[in-house]
Design an enzyme around this catalytic site. Structure first.
Site, short mmCIF file in Angstrom:
data_model
loop_
_atom_site.label_atom_id
_atom_site.label_comp_id
_atom_site.label_asym_id
_atom_site.label_seq_id
_atom_site.Cartn_x
_atom_site.Cartn_y
_atom_site.Cartn_z
N ASN A 1 1.46 -1.37 0.13
CA ASN A 1 -0.02 0.05 0.24
C ASN A 1 1.10 1.46 -0.53
O ASN A 1 0.07 2.44 0.32
CB ASN A 1 -1.07 -0.04 1.33
CG ASN A 1 -1.78 -0.98 1.46
OD1 ASN A 1 -2.02 -1.85 2.34
ND2 ASN A 1 -2.92 -1.60 -0.36
N ILE B 1 1.19 6.82 0.38
CA ILE B 1 0.16 5.61 1.26
C ILE B 1 -0.79 5.32 1.35
O ILE B 1 -1.61 6.57 0.80
CB ILE B 1 -0.06 5.77 2.63
CG1 ILE B 1 1.98 6.32 2.83
CG2 ILE B 1 -0.82 4.93 3.67
CD1 ILE B 1 1.63 6.87 4.54
N CYS B 2 -1.48 4.70 0.42
CA CYS B 2 -2.38 4.64 -0.73
C CYS B 2 -3.79 3.22 0.94
O CYS B 2 -3.15 2.59 0.90
CB CYS B 2 -2.39 3.38 -1.93
SG CYS B 2 -4.32 2.72 -2.07
N SER B 3 -4.04 4.82 1.43
CA SER B 3 -5.12 4.33 2.83
C SER B 3 -6.60 4.71 1.85
O SER B 3 -6.87 5.10 2.33
CB SER B 3 -4.92 4.88 3.78
OG SER B 3 -5.85 4.54 4.71
#
Length: 131
Positions: free
Chosen positions: A59, A67-69
């Site tokens: 992620n 950050i891919c959240s």
């Protein structure tokens, strides 16, 4: 995707650096450094968050270190979410990658198929910024 990210960077007004100390067996004694940028629209828009160094993780974008959240997506963002909530989410994400939304497909494939290979690659990347 990158054009939109660059557009957001122009709008940012405040940058804060945070350090997170790894406390699980996977990340014992590692110190992760993050840039957290908030726009003038915060808390109505999510902050922009990225690591200051590479991290081999499903992620985390391998080029930009973003950050891919799901929490940080505009459609999921809630104004009552605190910076502490965001940082706690990063800690959880480091320990439990969200395989349904990878941005580093190689890390996701390694994490799914062979965690030993995944950790070896993670540690190889870590060596570059902890020396």
């Amino acid at each position: 995707m990158h054009a939109a990210a660059h557009g957001r960077i122009v709008q940012l007004s405040r940058i804060r650096k945070f350090k997170i100390l790894g406390d699980t067996s996977l990340f014992k004694d590692l110190i992760f450094t993050l840039d957290l940028d908030v726009s003038l629209d915060y808390p109505f828009k999510p902050p922009y968050l990225k690591f200051c160094h590479p991290v081999y993780h499903p992620n985390i974008d391998p080029v930009t270190h973003e950050i891919c959240s799901p929490m940080l997506l505009q459609e999921n963002w809630k104004p009552e979410t605190t910076i502490e909530d965001v940082l706690l989410n990063v800690i959880v994400l480091l320990n439990e990658p969200d395989i349904s939304r990878p941005v580093n497909f190689e890390a996701a494939a390694d994490y799914i198929s062979d965690k030993t290979i995944y950790m070896a690659k993670f540690n190889e990347v870590v060596k570059k910024w902890t020396v």
